[in-house]
Design a protein around this motif. Structure first.
Motif, short mmCIF file in Angstrom:
data_model
loop_
_atom_site.label_atom_id
_atom_site.label_comp_id
_atom_site.label_asym_id
_atom_site.label_seq_id
_atom_site.Cartn_x
_atom_site.Cartn_y
_atom_site.Cartn_z
N ALA A 167 0.84 -1.21 0.00
CA ALA A 167 0.00 0.00 0.00
C ALA A 167 0.87 1.25 0.00
N THR A 168 1.97 1.21 0.75
CA THR A 168 2.86 2.37 0.80
C THR A 168 3.53 2.59 -0.55
N GLY A 169 3.93 1.48 -1.20
CA GLY A 169 4.53 1.59 -2.53
C GLY A 169 3.57 2.26 -3.50
N ASP A 170 2.27 1.90 -3.40
CA ASP A 170 1.27 2.53 -4.28
C ASP A 170 1.17 4.03 -4.00
N GLN A 171 1.26 4.37 -2.71
CA GLN A 171 1.21 5.80 -2.35
C GLN A 171 2.40 6.54 -2.95
#
Ligand code: SF4
Ligand code: SF4
Length: 535
Positions: free
Chosen positions: A490-494
């Motif tokens: 999820a952080t990578g997507d952010q």
């Protein structure tokens, strides 16, 4: 003024000392006997199908024909609701042991057979205690064929029983035995000796690997077995009076429901223990609930007896340590908590109690910090673990002396203390320090790293962030590595949405013995980050 936090760490003051043992077979009985011998009350709880207790002096109460309908509470203070026909029984227990016998299913179908008076399973043969009815073969005598693990290997514990029964019959003066097997494994203790003894006694061993015999039932009820010979390619025939088939072994049918009610993880087959190499042999994902013998896949009689002794010792040690918790405390801040129940849902050890206020039960908590990272209100605190402060601290204090050329923050590495922390220590011992520009933040479990922590590292100037968890099925907290991966994804997507290359965040797994590999991974990642920076 900050609102007072809850007194979240609670231990039962004087837990009732009656350990509930699910099962009533020899393993369960031995556990009960061991516990009672140490002055601990125990109660056996078994299904309606349980055979009467064999032997004397178990010393425990026996509830027969009961099913578990509900379980509340935590390690040291479980409350169980049991149903016995139309009556409900209530029990309190400081600890619970799952010790159901394994389930044996006769393997008729793999051999194209149906049960009958002349076709029996190994369990049925054992019940006759070697006293087979006389055959009607002219001239007397009986021929018995044992079918053991043709296309699918027989479990070593079953193969051993087949061999022992075969030897016993062969030693009967009027019985001839044929042991027809596929890939016979003699891993069970004593199995190899049984093979040798059976051969010496006259048992004929026939092994098939690619093509298997076919069985025809004759008009008089006897069997004609057509056997391929893989060496000479010349088929041959056998006539036998009886056939004994092996069995598959699996979890007891009651186990699934028990595991569901007790919130115990099962392995891929259904035994009450997840496939986790870090877990003590008799531990489950919940403190105070143990698994033994057939309930955890220990299937031979020897293993089950050893397990009974081991689990009794584990239960005694657990009861002795109750209330003497030395692990860091967990607190939930009442004023911040929004009662969203996320922590309750995330906790792999079922240690969060939903009461008037959410609280962490100290006796059940294993200090993984997964709840802490998942709490949207940042209401959970683990004594002595402040990851945000650790991040800031290691930014201020570089790993090498300040001012050393090239030691500006480049890569921040988060790693689980149980695996990566050990690998790092190993690398250090073998003279492999972390490369320049790398900061290492050790945490109790990969699952206690939140997106916020990862983003804080980037905000602090890290060009790349690496998150190291334990390998799959190797996380002591079961789900810590999976939760960490989800959060990192999820952080990578952010990051990508913000125009930052997602490759700057890298998740991997490290084992405690991977010191050299760990350093190599960091070097490789730092290299990739330098390449990204150069673009
Ligand atoms: S996750 Fe946080 S806010 Fe939600 S119930 Fe738990 S402590 Fe309260
Ligand atoms: S998630 Fe981990 S730290 Fe939180 S209550 Fe459960 S066992 Fe304890």
């Amino acid at each position: 003024m900050a609102e007072k936090t809850t007194s979240a760490i609670r231990n039962p003051a004087s837990p009732p000392q009656e350990v509930i043992i699910f099962g009533s077979g020899v393993c369960a009985q031995k556990i009960a006997r061991n516990l009672c011998g140490h002055g601990i009350s125990a109660c056996l709880a078994s299904g309606a199908d349980a055979p009467p207790l064999r032997g004397q002096g178990v010393g425990a109460q026996w509830l027969r024909g009961v099913e578990l309908t509900a379980c509340r509470g935590f390690a040291g203070n479980f409350e169980l609701k049991l149903r016995q026909r139309e009556t409900f029984l209530y029990r309190k227990a400081p600890a619970i042991v799952l010790a159901e016998d394994p389930h044996h299913a006769p393997a008729y179908a793999p051999y194209g057979l149906k049960p009958g008076s002349r076709v029996m399973s190994i369990s049925q043969l054992e019940e006759t205690r070697g006293d087979l009815p006389a055959a009607d073969r002219p001239g007397g005598g009986t021929r018995v064929a044992f079918f053991c693990g043709w296309e699918n290997d027989s479990h070593p514990a079953v193969a051993r029983r087949m061999l022992a029964a075969c030897l016993q019959l062969q030693q009967h003066s009027r019985t001839s035995t044929y042991f027809m097997t596929g890939n016979l494994k003699v891993a069970a203790r004593g199995a190899e000796g049984l093979v040798e003894a059976a051969k010496r006694s006259g048992t004929i061993f026939l092994k098939f690997t690619r093509r298997f015999p076919t069985v025809q039932t004759l008009a008089d009820g006897h069997f004609k077995i057509d056997c391929p010979d893989e060496l000479t390619r010349a088929p041959f025939q056998l006539e036998t009076d009886r056939i004994v088939v092996d069995e598959t072994i699996g979890p007891h049918p009651r186990l699934e429901e028990l595991a569901r009610r007790l919130e115990i993880r099962q392995d891929g087959i259904g035994f009450a223990q997840s496939d986790n190499v870090r877990r003590l042999s008799n531990a489950t994902n919940r403190r105070g609930i143990f698994t033994a013998g057939g309930s955890r896949g220990a299937l031979s009689a020897d293993e089950q007896m050893a397990d009974a002794d081991q689990v009794a010792l584990n239960v005694l040690a657990f009861l002795k340590d109750l209330g003497a918790d030395t692990l860091p405390g967990m607190e939930i801040h009442r004023g911040r908590c929004a009662r969203c129940l996320t922590c309750h849902r995330l906790c792999p050890h079922k240690a969060i109690e939903i009461g008037p206020h959410m609280s962490v039960v100290s006796a059940a908590c294993q200090r993984c910090g997964i709840c802490m990272a998942g709490c949207p209100a940042r209401a959970i605190h683990m004594e002595g673990v402040q990851i945000g402060a650790k991040i800031k601290n290691c930014i201020r204090k570089p790993t090498r002396s300040s001012g050393e050329k090239g030691d500006h923050l480049q890569v921040m590495v988060f790693g689980c203390a149980r695996s990566t922390g050990q690998a790092r220590a190993l690398a250090r011992l073998s003279g492999q320090p972390l490369p320049s520009g790398v900061r290492f933040v050790e945490v109790p479990c990969g699952g206690c790293i939140s997106s916020r922590h990862l983003l804080t590292a980037f905000e602090a100037g890290a060009r790349g962030v690496m998150l190291c968890t334990c390998h799959t099925d190797n996380c002591q907290s079961d789900t810590g590595n999976r939760v960490a991966r989800r959060r990192a994804q999820a952080t990578g997507d952010q990051l990508t949405a913000a125009g930052i290359e997602g490759d700057r965040l890298y998740v991997t797994s490290v084992a405690a013995n991977m010191g050299t590999e760990f350093v190599a991974m960091i070097n490789g990642f730092a290299e990739r980050i330098r390449a990204l920076d150069a673009c």
